[in-house]
Design a protein around this motif. Sequence first.
Motif, PDB file in Angstrom:
ATOM      1  N   THR A 132      25.763   2.577 -40.208  1.00  0.00           N
ATOM      2  CA  THR A 132      24.729   3.610 -40.165  1.00  0.00           C
ATOM      3  C   THR A 132      23.646   3.277 -39.159  1.00  0.00           C
ATOM      4  N   GLY A 133      23.253   2.005 -39.110  1.00  0.00           N
ATOM      5  CA  GLY A 133      22.220   1.597 -38.165  1.00  0.00           C
ATOM      6  C   GLY A 133      22.593   1.924 -36.732  1.00  0.00           C
ATOM      7  N   THR A 134      23.860   1.709 -36.381  1.00  0.00           N
ATOM      8  CA  THR A 134      24.329   2.018 -35.028  1.00  0.00           C
ATOM      9  C   THR A 134      24.263   3.518 -34.759  1.00  0.00           C
ATOM     10  N   ILE A 135      24.679   4.312 -35.741  1.00  0.00           N
ATOM     11  CA  ILE A 135      24.693   5.768 -35.560  1.00  0.00           C
ATOM     12  C   ILE A 135      23.280   6.313 -35.386  1.00  0.00           C
ATOM     13  N   VAL A 136      22.340   5.897 -36.255  1.00  0.00           N
ATOM     14  CA  VAL A 136      20.980   6.441 -36.147  1.00  0.00           C
ATOM     15  C   VAL A 136      20.322   5.986 -34.842  1.00  0.00           C
ATOM     16  N   ASP A 137      20.649   4.786 -34.375  1.00  0.00           N
ATOM     17  CA  ASP A 137      20.117   4.338 -33.085  1.00  0.00           C
ATOM     18  C   ASP A 137      20.710   5.168 -31.945  1.00  0.00           C
ATOM     19  N   ASN A 138      22.024   5.453 -32.024  1.00  0.00           N
ATOM     20  CA  ASN A 138      22.659   6.306 -31.014  1.00  0.00           C
ATOM     21  C   ASN A 138      21.987   7.672 -30.951  1.00  0.00           C
ATOM     22  N   LEU A 139      21.757   8.243 -32.113  1.00  0.00           N
ATOM     23  CA  LEU A 139      21.149   9.574 -32.169  1.00  0.00           C
ATOM     24  C   LEU A 139      19.716   9.543 -31.648  1.00  0.00           C
ATOM     25  N   ALA A 140      18.977   8.490 -31.994  1.00  0.00           N
ATOM     26  CA  ALA A 140      17.610   8.375 -31.491  1.00  0.00           C
ATOM     27  C   ALA A 140      17.590   8.335 -29.968  1.00  0.00           C
TER      28      ALA A 140
END
Length: 381
Positions: A132-140
């Motif tokens: 999840t951390g990777t995904i939210v960073d990607n989206l940010a």
Amino acid sequence: MRQDAGNLKELGRNLSRSLTAPLLGMGALAVKAATDFEFAMAKVQAVSRFTGDEMEVMEKQAQALGATTSRSASDVAELQLELAKLGKTSTEIEQMTEGVLSLSIAFDQELGETARIVGATLQQFGLEASETGTIVDNLAVIFGSSSLDLEKFDTAMRTVGPVASALGLSVEEASAALGILVTAGTDASTAGTALTKSLTTLAQEGMTGAEAIKFLTNNNLSVAQAFEKFGDRAGKIIPILQGASSEFETLTQKQIEGTGAALEARKVLEDTAMGGFDRMKSSVEALGIAFGEVLLPVFNAITKVVAALAIQLSTMSKTSKTFAIIVGTIVSAIGPLLYIMPSLVIQLRSAKTAVLGLNTAMLTNPYVLATAAIVGLVAAA
């Protein structure tokens, strides 16, 4: 005595205004906060069917984040509810919650909706909750580097996500392609549908996802060739993607290197005056929940008694109801009577004193005495 009664009345009024009323108000707010949070967590348990121990972990995390961020514990519970609806386990929800919270705060989005979209993205690309951390960073990163936002991303990725994943493309690559299209003015729905059509057309020719993206971004098809090969639906996006290989690589790489982007963006917003005010509200709610949880058993006991009494009253006979109304009227008058009693006693004493004074004055007045004597003689005759 008049002064003592007045002093007591004034003291009672001041204590009621400055102490009793504020304490009652604070107690009511604490119970309300605790009640709302309890109900929010009950919805999580109703959907997830987590055990008592699992719910205790969920509650502690929600309260901790509510006390230290600009979102309340009840907001965090809403996030957990959306993740539970996606079938996530308590462990997965615990892993995902803070990352989703950071993205939501950073881009001022509803927590529940953010949770739903992040959870759906993980499922579309077959990723674990731990990512999840990777995904939210990607989206940010992609939201800060293109015209994509959470709503547009959701609209487009619903269509293209499963296909891109099946062809071996990563979230970063699919997001980069969508970012290029939306930034060029393509609406999100068209971008998702057209990109899906383009990828499936090339897949039918035997290309992998990576080969299809390379063909789309590093080619020189004319408009006529694009429409002939991909049709009207997908042909319109080909001119936008053609020659965009450098931009595609840049956006993809920025996401890969964007570790911590969501948390960093969240801190920027929370360091503002508005962020500080929101954080203060959340902390106050957390305090209210802590005290309210102590008061809830008492409150619940009172509500049960009142409910039972209401049921009994509703089933009484007409005569009993009439008697209850009379008793209630008498009881309700006790308070006002007690309030006006000191003043009434003082007035009665004043009246008595005045009458005695008048009598004394009349008896010592010679004219009054003469008149009384004449009246006596006349009466005797």
